[in-house]
Design a protein around this motif. Structure first.
Motif, PDB file in Angstrom:
ATOM      1  N   UNK A   1      39.389  48.257  41.162  1.00  0.00           N
ATOM      2  CA  UNK A   1      39.820  47.105  41.951  1.00  0.00           C
ATOM      3  C   UNK A   1      39.817  45.830  41.105  1.00  0.00           C
ATOM      4  N   UNK A   2      38.816  45.669  40.233  1.00  0.00           N
ATOM      5  CA  UNK A   2      38.793  44.503  39.326  1.00  0.00           C
ATOM      6  C   UNK A   2      40.002  44.550  38.379  1.00  0.00           C
ATOM      7  N   UNK A   3      40.294  45.706  37.856  1.00  0.00           N
ATOM      8  CA  UNK A   3      41.455  45.852  36.957  1.00  0.00           C
ATOM      9  C   UNK A   3      42.740  45.515  37.700  1.00  0.00           C
ATOM     10  N   UNK A   4      42.882  45.990  38.936  1.00  0.00           N
ATOM     11  CA  UNK A   4      44.078  45.670  39.722  1.00  0.00           C
ATOM     12  C   UNK A   4      44.216  44.161  39.910  1.00  0.00           C
ATOM     13  N   UNK A   5      43.108  43.489  40.257  1.00  0.00           N
ATOM     14  CA  UNK A   5      43.151  42.031  40.455  1.00  0.00           C
ATOM     15  C   UNK A   5      43.508  41.310  39.156  1.00  0.00           C
ATOM     16  N   UNK A   6      43.017  41.809  38.035  1.00  0.00           N
ATOM     17  CA  UNK A   6      43.230  41.153  36.751  1.00  0.00           C
ATOM     18  C   UNK A   6      44.635  41.385  36.190  1.00  0.00           C
ATOM     19  N   UNK A   7      45.168  42.586  36.344  1.00  0.00           N
ATOM     20  CA  UNK A   7      46.402  42.935  35.643  1.00  0.00           C
ATOM     21  C   UNK A   7      47.623  43.184  36.524  1.00  0.00           C
TER      22      UNK A   7
ATOM     23  N   UNK B   1      50.277  42.135  39.068  1.00  0.00           N
ATOM     24  CA  UNK B   1      50.783  40.946  39.747  1.00  0.00           C
ATOM     25  C   UNK B   1      51.025  41.226  41.232  1.00  0.00           C
ATOM     26  N   UNK B   2      50.986  40.183  42.059  1.00  0.00           N
ATOM     27  CA  UNK B   2      51.285  40.360  43.485  1.00  0.00           C
ATOM     28  C   UNK B   2      52.699  40.925  43.670  1.00  0.00           C
ATOM     29  N   UNK B   3      52.894  41.608  44.769  1.00  0.00           N
ATOM     30  CA  UNK B   3      54.199  42.195  45.096  1.00  0.00           C
ATOM     31  C   UNK B   3      55.299  41.146  44.933  1.00  0.00           C
ATOM     32  N   UNK B   4      56.355  41.531  44.271  1.00  0.00           N
ATOM     33  CA  UNK B   4      57.491  40.646  44.068  1.00  0.00           C
ATOM     34  C   UNK B   4      57.378  39.750  42.850  1.00  0.00           C
TER      35      UNK B   4
END
Length: 165
Positions: free
Chosen positions: A14-20, A22-25
């Motif tokens: 989850x930390x990796x997702x937040x860091x790398x 980007x938000x949808x679109x």
């Protein structure tokens, strides 16, 4: 077997997702046009062609001598959407069987329609090819040299209901 801390792994993911991620679109366009080909090793050209073209119905598109190794073959199969699966033969080299290693090949997932998935599953059954069914849309099985393959009935860019592209 070593124990793993699944909670710590999930939190780190989850930390990796937040860091790398980007938000949808907001994901930038890739610098790549696509995968030209993925190249695997073959011990027998005819057996590989019979499996990929004959059984899985991926048309052979070309075969020529590999520029890097005299006497070897480089041949290609059309796996749809402008993508190719390629094979080399390397005669005279003592190559061992498939092994899973860090940085190595795990499996190749090939997207097919549900109708084609059902058709190819029946062909695998008729040919006596063992496979593992996962999530009602994935068939995992080995190619003629032990390479791991997956036929996936999900559309390109989706996996198990998650949009990945």
């Amino acid at each position: 077997m070593a124990t793993i801390d699944l909670d710590a792994i999930t939190k780190d993911r989850e930390r990796i997702k937040r860091e790398y991620l980007p938000p949808e679109g907001e994901r930038p366009e890739s610098s790549a046009r696509g995968i030209h080909h993925a190249a695997l090793l073959s011990s027998d050209v005819r057996r590989t062609i019979e499996f990929y073209q004959g059984l899985l119905e991926f048309p052979l598109t070309e075969i020529f001598e590999n520029r890097d190794y005299a006497g070897s073959d480089h041949f290609f199969f059309d796996v749809g959407a402008g993508n190719l699966l390629a094979f080399f033969t390397l005669p005279g080299l003592d190559l061992g069987p498939y092994r899973e290693v860090l940085g190595g090949h795990h499996h190749i997932a090939i997207s097919v329609t549900r109708e084609k998935w059902d058709h190819l599953r029946a062909r695998l059954d008729d040919a006596g090819v063992d496979y593992h069914l996962e999530s009602k849309v994935s068939l995992y099985f080995a190619g003629p040299d032990g390479e791991r393959l997956e036929l996936l009935a999900d559309p390109l860019g989706e996996m198990y209901g998650t949009k990945v592209l």
